[in-house]
Design an enzyme around this catalytic site. Structure first.
Site, PDB file in Angstrom:
ATOM      1  CE  LYS A 105     -10.803  -0.579  25.617  1.00  0.00           C
ATOM      2  NZ  LYS A 105      -9.776  -0.046  26.468  1.00  0.00           N
ATOM      3  CE  LYS A 141     -15.070  -5.317  27.310  1.00  0.00           C
ATOM      4  NZ  LYS A 141     -14.335  -4.127  27.790  1.00  0.00           N
ATOM      5  CB  ALA A 164     -13.754  -7.165  40.552  1.00  0.00           C
ATOM      6  CG  ASP A 201      -5.943   3.070  29.709  1.00  0.00           C
ATOM      7  OD1 ASP A 201      -6.878   2.543  29.077  1.00  0.00           O
ATOM      8  OD2 ASP A 201      -5.978   4.246  30.139  1.00  0.00           O
ATOM      9  CE  LYS A 232      -9.054   4.726  31.368  1.00  0.00           C
ATOM     10  NZ  LYS A 232      -9.368   5.439  30.129  1.00  0.00           N
ATOM     11  CG  ASN A 272      -8.674   0.704  32.725  1.00  0.00           C
ATOM     12  OD1 ASN A 272      -9.805   0.414  32.332  1.00  0.00           O
ATOM     13  ND2 ASN A 272      -7.801   1.334  31.965  1.00  0.00           N
ATOM     14  CG  ASP A 277      -9.388  -2.323  29.649  1.00  0.00           C
ATOM     15  OD1 ASP A 277     -10.315  -1.547  29.488  1.00  0.00           O
ATOM     16  OD2 ASP A 277      -8.765  -2.856  28.716  1.00  0.00           O
ATOM     17  CB  THR A 297      -9.165  11.473  29.467  1.00  0.00           C
ATOM     18  OG1 THR A 297      -8.546  12.335  30.397  1.00  0.00           O
ATOM     19  CG2 THR A 297      -8.931  10.031  29.907  1.00  0.00           C
TER      20      THR A 297
HETATM   21  N1  LIG Z   1     -17.198  -6.393  38.144  1.00  0.00           N
HETATM   22  C1  LIG Z   1     -16.309  -6.729  37.140  1.00  0.00           C
HETATM   23  N2  LIG Z   1     -15.501  -7.781  37.333  1.00  0.00           N
HETATM   24  C2  LIG Z   1     -14.623  -8.109  36.380  1.00  0.00           C
HETATM   25  N3  LIG Z   1     -14.513  -7.436  35.196  1.00  0.00           N
HETATM   26  C3  LIG Z   1     -15.314  -6.394  34.991  1.00  0.00           C
HETATM   27  N4  LIG Z   1     -15.206  -5.705  33.832  1.00  0.00           N
HETATM   28  C4  LIG Z   1     -14.267  -6.108  32.803  1.00  0.00           C
HETATM   29  C5  LIG Z   1     -12.902  -5.518  33.116  1.00  0.00           C
HETATM   30  C6  LIG Z   1     -11.959  -5.869  32.014  1.00  0.00           C
HETATM   31  C7  LIG Z   1     -10.823  -6.619  32.128  1.00  0.00           C
HETATM   32  N5  LIG Z   1     -10.133  -6.779  30.993  1.00  0.00           N
HETATM   33  C8  LIG Z   1     -10.691  -6.163  29.978  1.00  0.00           C
HETATM   34  N6  LIG Z   1     -10.104  -6.204  28.743  1.00  0.00           N
HETATM   35  C9  LIG Z   1     -10.672  -5.597  27.676  1.00  0.00           C
HETATM   36  O1  LIG Z   1     -11.747  -5.048  27.732  1.00  0.00           O
HETATM   37  N7  LIG Z   1      -9.914  -5.676  26.563  1.00  0.00           N
HETATM   38  C10 LIG Z   1     -10.258  -5.129  25.357  1.00  0.00           C
HETATM   39  C11 LIG Z   1     -11.582  -5.056  24.929  1.00  0.00           C
HETATM   40  C12 LIG Z   1     -11.822  -4.508  23.668  1.00  0.00           C
HETATM   41  C13 LIG Z   1     -10.779  -4.043  22.848  1.00  0.00           C
HETATM   42  C14 LIG Z   1      -9.506  -4.133  23.336  1.00  0.00           C
HETATM   43  C15 LIG Z   1      -8.380  -3.611  22.495  1.00  0.00           C
HETATM   44  F1  LIG Z   1      -8.389  -4.314  21.361  1.00  0.00           F
HETATM   45  F2  LIG Z   1      -8.592  -2.302  22.238  1.00  0.00           F
HETATM   46  F3  LIG Z   1      -7.226  -3.757  23.092  1.00  0.00           F
HETATM   47  C16 LIG Z   1      -9.218  -4.666  24.555  1.00  0.00           C
HETATM   48  S1  LIG Z   1     -12.133  -5.368  30.396  1.00  0.00           S
HETATM   49  C17 LIG Z   1     -16.238  -6.002  35.954  1.00  0.00           C
HETATM   50 BR1  LIG Z   1     -17.321  -4.477  35.667  1.00  0.00          BR
END
Ligand SMILES: Nc1ncnc(NCCc2cnc(NC(=O)Nc3cccc(C(F)(F)F)c3)s2)c1Br
Length: 272
Positions: free
Chosen positions: A24, A43, A94, A137, A139, A142, A155, A173
């Protein structure tokens, strides 16, 4: 290794590779930390976007919560750092992407696969609740899948240390929201139990139980807990899902009871 590092990370500590996903507030890349030579997911968040969306405090809280979590079914956050334009989250990688992607490809999962997924997520949620954390959250988007087919809950952007009921407003949603949240009443850890029931249904059926094209129809079906099972759903699965999708939070099962439900017994823990 990634654990014993001394100083703050900076971008030069990483070789950034292929684009893994679009979130996002930023993009996720495969990266390798040069000293530990370990693959991570990086990220990259744009500070200006976080400030404009007034979510900087949520992100700060997420990092504080997420960085301290240690569980086999929760995606590790190894740390974070920033420069003048960006915030970088250093995450476990992952390699098989998200459960959302797998579900989209397959349409729906068989019962054995679904039971393995729900068993792992029920344990991850049980760990969070034991630490006073509500994810809020849950789903398929995530939930990520590692190289061995193990699920990783991710997430924690909406997660809260919640020892007392609180009011909050939601956008996005409705599908996974329980009645008490959309009726803007106080809520507690049972919101994750409801979402686990929605998840089990969506993995088995291929779409969430209350999905309707009109927002108003989804709202109505959630607060009336109106859903039906297709014939192929077993009676044990129906029993499990019905225990989670209880309108009255006093009647809604505790996670500790759901992890012991017969539907989740002796599942062999990996998604093919
Ligand atoms: N293959 C993969 N292997 C590992 N990771 C992958 N994707 C990242 C998954 C995440 C884990 N944690 C996250 N955290 C946030 O995004 N936090 C976030 C970000 C912006 C604002 C905010 C907030 F301010 F709105 F809370 C909170 S994204 C993938 Br695809």
């Amino acid at each position: 290794s990634l654990y014993k590092r001394k100083k703050e990370w900076q971008t030069s500590d990483f070789d950034v590779g292929k684009h893994l996903g679009q979130g996002k507030f930023g993009n996720v890349y495969l990266a390798r930390e040069k000293h530990a030579r370990q693959p991570v997911a990086l990220k990259i968040l744009i500070k200006k976007e976080l400030l404009d969306a007034k979510v900087a405090k949520f992100l700060k809280r997420e990092v504080e919560i997420h960085a301290h979590l240690r569980h086999p079914s929760i995606l590790r956050m190894y740390g974070y750092f920033q420069d003048d334009q960006h915030v970088y989250l250093v995450l476990e990688c992952a390699s098989q992407g998200s459960l959302y992607g797998k579900l989209e490809k397959r349409g729906r999962f068989d019962e054995m696969t679904t039971r393995q997924c729900i068993y792992q997520m029920a344990n991850a949620l049980s760990y969070l609740h034991t630490h006073g954390i509500i994810h809020r959250d849950i789903k398929p988007e995530n939930i990520l899948v590692d190289g061995k087919g193990k699920l990783k809950l991710a997430d924690f952007g909406w997660a809260v240390h919640d020892r007392r009921p609180r009011r909050t407003t939601f956008c996005g949603t409705l599908d996974y929201l329980p009645p008490e949240m959309i009726e803007n009443k106080t809520h507690n850890a049972k919101v994750d139990v409801w979402a686990l029931g929605v998840l089990a249904y969506e993995l088995l059926v291929g779409k969430p139980p209350f999905e309707h094209s009109e927002y108003g129809d989804t709202y109505h079906h959630i607060v009336k807990v109106k859903f039906t099972f297709p014939d192929h759903v077993s009676s044990l699965a129906r029993d499990f899902i019905s225990l989670a999708l209880q309108y009255d939070i006093r009647k809604r099962s505790h996670l500790s009871d759901l992890v012991r439900h017969p539907w989740l017994q002796n599942t062999f823990k990996s998604v093919s």
